[in-house]
Design a protein around this motif. Structure first.
Motif, PDB file in Angstrom:
ATOM      1  N   LEU A  67      72.458  35.834  78.746  1.00  0.00           N
ATOM      2  CA  LEU A  67      71.214  35.527  79.416  1.00  0.00           C
ATOM      3  C   LEU A  67      71.306  35.953  80.874  1.00  0.00           C
ATOM      4  N   LEU A  68      70.151  36.221  81.480  1.00  0.00           N
ATOM      5  CA  LEU A  68      70.099  36.603  82.885  1.00  0.00           C
ATOM      6  C   LEU A  68      69.715  35.398  83.721  1.00  0.00           C
ATOM      7  N   ASP A  69      70.475  35.151  84.780  1.00  0.00           N
ATOM      8  CA  ASP A  69      70.220  34.020  85.667  1.00  0.00           C
ATOM      9  C   ASP A  69      69.527  34.547  86.919  1.00  0.00           C
ATOM     10  N   THR A  70      68.215  34.680  86.851  1.00  0.00           N
ATOM     11  CA  THR A  70      67.467  35.312  87.934  1.00  0.00           C
ATOM     12  C   THR A  70      65.976  35.077  87.751  1.00  0.00           C
ATOM     13  N   ALA A  71      65.237  35.262  88.845  1.00  0.00           N
ATOM     14  CA  ALA A  71      63.776  35.276  88.768  1.00  0.00           C
ATOM     15  C   ALA A  71      63.222  36.619  89.236  1.00  0.00           C
ATOM     16  N   ASP A  72      64.099  37.598  89.389  1.00  0.00           N
ATOM     17  CA  ASP A  72      63.716  38.943  89.816  1.00  0.00           C
ATOM     18  C   ASP A  72      63.188  39.707  88.604  1.00  0.00           C
ATOM     19  N   VAL A  73      61.884  39.812  88.510  1.00  0.00           N
ATOM     20  CA  VAL A  73      61.263  40.400  87.323  1.00  0.00           C
ATOM     21  C   VAL A  73      61.633  41.871  87.160  1.00  0.00           C
ATOM     22  N   ASP A  74      61.730  42.605  88.253  1.00  0.00           N
ATOM     23  CA  ASP A  74      62.113  44.010  88.161  1.00  0.00           C
ATOM     24  C   ASP A  74      63.527  44.157  87.601  1.00  0.00           C
ATOM     25  N   ALA A  75      64.440  43.299  88.056  1.00  0.00           N
ATOM     26  CA  ALA A  75      65.815  43.337  87.555  1.00  0.00           C
ATOM     27  C   ALA A  75      65.875  42.925  86.091  1.00  0.00           C
ATOM     28  N   ILE A  76      65.057  41.956  85.712  1.00  0.00           N
ATOM     29  CA  ILE A  76      65.000  41.527  84.308  1.00  0.00           C
ATOM     30  C   ILE A  76      64.520  42.677  83.433  1.00  0.00           C
ATOM     31  N   ARG A  77      63.462  43.328  83.866  1.00  0.00           N
ATOM     32  CA  ARG A  77      62.896  44.440  83.091  1.00  0.00           C
ATOM     33  C   ARG A  77      63.926  45.553  82.879  1.00  0.00           C
ATOM     34  N   LYS A  78      64.665  45.878  83.923  1.00  0.00           N
ATOM     35  CA  LYS A  78      65.682  46.923  83.824  1.00  0.00           C
ATOM     36  C   LYS A  78      66.810  46.502  82.885  1.00  0.00           C
ATOM     37  N   SER A  79      67.244  45.255  82.991  1.00  0.00           N
ATOM     38  CA  SER A  79      68.369  44.788  82.180  1.00  0.00           C
ATOM     39  C   SER A  79      68.025  44.744  80.703  1.00  0.00           C
ATOM     40  N   ILE A  80      66.837  44.249  80.365  1.00  0.00           N
ATOM     41  CA  ILE A  80      66.500  44.119  78.941  1.00  0.00           C
ATOM     42  C   ILE A  80      66.246  45.480  78.297  1.00  0.00           C
ATOM     43  N   GLU A  81      66.024  46.509  79.121  1.00  0.00           N
ATOM     44  CA  GLU A  81      65.886  47.857  78.563  1.00  0.00           C
ATOM     45  C   GLU A  81      67.209  48.354  78.002  1.00  0.00           C
ATOM     46  N   PHE A  82      68.311  47.949  78.613  1.00  0.00           N
ATOM     47  CA  PHE A  82      69.617  48.495  78.255  1.00  0.00           C
ATOM     48  C   PHE A  82      70.551  47.520  77.548  1.00  0.00           C
ATOM     49  N   TYR A  83      70.432  46.242  77.831  1.00  0.00           N
ATOM     50  CA  TYR A  83      71.425  45.274  77.362  1.00  0.00           C
ATOM     51  C   TYR A  83      70.840  44.307  76.330  1.00  0.00           C
ATOM     52  N   PRO A  84      71.691  43.749  75.467  1.00  0.00           N
ATOM     53  CA  PRO A  84      71.219  42.806  74.437  1.00  0.00           C
ATOM     54  C   PRO A  84      71.007  41.408  75.026  1.00  0.00           C
ATOM     55  N   ILE A  85      69.970  41.264  75.820  1.00  0.00           N
ATOM     56  CA  ILE A  85      69.689  40.026  76.536  1.00  0.00           C
ATOM     57  C   ILE A  85      68.893  39.072  75.649  1.00  0.00           C
ATOM     58  N   SER A  86      69.366  37.831  75.556  1.00  0.00           N
ATOM     59  CA  SER A  86      68.713  36.837  74.700  1.00  0.00           C
ATOM     60  C   SER A  86      67.694  35.986  75.441  1.00  0.00           C
ATOM     61  N   GLY A  87      67.703  36.045  76.769  1.00  0.00           N
ATOM     62  CA  GLY A  87      66.750  35.239  77.507  1.00  0.00           C
ATOM     63  C   GLY A  87      67.054  35.205  78.986  1.00  0.00           C
ATOM     64  N   VAL A  88      66.347  34.327  79.691  1.00  0.00           N
ATOM     65  CA  VAL A  88      66.452  34.205  81.136  1.00  0.00           C
ATOM     66  C   VAL A  88      66.567  32.731  81.504  1.00  0.00           C
ATOM     67  N   THR A  89      67.430  32.434  82.475  1.00  0.00           N
ATOM     68  CA  THR A  89      67.511  31.086  83.026  1.00  0.00           C
ATOM     69  C   THR A  89      67.095  31.122  84.491  1.00  0.00           C
ATOM     70  N   THR A  90      66.487  30.037  84.930  1.00  0.00           N
ATOM     71  CA  THR A  90      66.121  29.896  86.338  1.00  0.00           C
ATOM     72  C   THR A  90      66.510  28.500  86.799  1.00  0.00           C
ATOM     73  N   ASN A  91      66.467  28.293  88.100  1.00  0.00           N
ATOM     74  CA  ASN A  91      66.609  26.959  88.677  1.00  0.00           C
ATOM     75  C   ASN A  91      65.800  26.930  89.966  1.00  0.00           C
ATOM     76  N   PRO A  92      65.632  25.770  90.594  1.00  0.00           N
ATOM     77  CA  PRO A  92      64.815  25.712  91.817  1.00  0.00           C
ATOM     78  C   PRO A  92      65.304  26.623  92.930  1.00  0.00           C
ATOM     79  N   THR A  93      66.608  26.806  93.066  1.00  0.00           N
ATOM     80  CA  THR A  93      67.140  27.688  94.097  1.00  0.00           C
ATOM     81  C   THR A  93      66.741  29.133  93.837  1.00  0.00           C
ATOM     82  N   ILE A  94      66.862  29.564  92.587  1.00  0.00           N
ATOM     83  CA  ILE A  94      66.476  30.927  92.216  1.00  0.00           C
ATOM     84  C   ILE A  94      64.974  31.138  92.417  1.00  0.00           C
TER      85      ILE A  94
END
Length: 219
Positions: free
Chosen positions: A4-31
């Protein structure tokens, strides 16, 4: 292993899921705060990016179980799909986990630093427990050993909870957590890329191209 990706950066998420077997995203108040946008707006953008099938773990901020439950419902209603409410493992959080599970919520117990915190959350019904590896290492404890103990406790008591190891600074920590039997990790997009990188791999690819260039006329 679930990545899973620990981020709220949508551009980075989009790039990662294009290439990697990502199962989801986690966030927290700090992120979320680092993104500089309202939490609802942010998680809606993330859901639009990853689709409804991938997991989206979003943390509540309330200090009482009642507020945690209220926020969890608002957050889930905002994004629909495969949603997990992240709840911290204090007394109010354990109460909230128990009540949310009765209401058919997916729940991730977070801010875990001890084996017993994880076990109590698991018995309370948490679907995932999230021990913080690097933060434990930073106080001269062993995050890897804590994760391994949690994995063994879950096995010993035949619980269905999965370990979602969090808080990483380097590839070796992720590797050791994988060896410990953790079911999943949540990592930054940068660290996700580093898991795949090795200079000898890059060197081998270049050698293959140079050696085979003349003989691979397959276009």
């Amino acid at each position: 292993m679930l990545y899973l990706l620990d981020t709220a950066d949508v551009d980075a998420i989009r790039k990662s899921i294009e290439f990697y077997p990502i199962s989801g995203v986690t966030t927290n108040p700090t992120i979320i705060a680092q993104r500089g946008k309202n939490v609802i707006e942010t998680i809606k953008e993330i859901r639009a990016c990853i689709g409804e099938d991938k997991m989206l773990h979003v943390q509540t901020l309330g200090e009482t179980s009642e507020d945690m439950i209220k926020e969890a419902n608002i957050l889930r209603d905002a994004v629909k799909g495969n949603f997990y409410a992240k709840i911290p493992v204090n007394e109010q959080g354990i109460k909230a986990i128990r009540l949310l599970k009765k209401d058919n919520f997916n729940v991730t117990a977070t801010a875990i630093f001890t084996q017993q915190q994880a076990l109590i959350a698991s018995v309370a019904g948490a679907d995932f427990v999230a021990p913080y590896v690097n933060r434990l290492d930073n106080i001269s404890s062993s995050g890897i050993n804590v994760v391994e103990d949690i994995v063994n406790l879950i096995k010993n008591f035949q619980l269905s909870t999965k370990v979602l190891a969090a808080s990483f600074k380097n590839v070796e920590q992720v590797h050791q957590v994988s060896l410990s039997g953790a079911h999943s990790v949540t990592i930054s997009p940068e660290l996700c890329s580093n898991l795949l990188y090795h200079p000898l791999t890059q060197e081998s690819i270049i050698d293959f191209i140079l050696d085979g260039y003349t003989y691979y006329d397959i276009k």
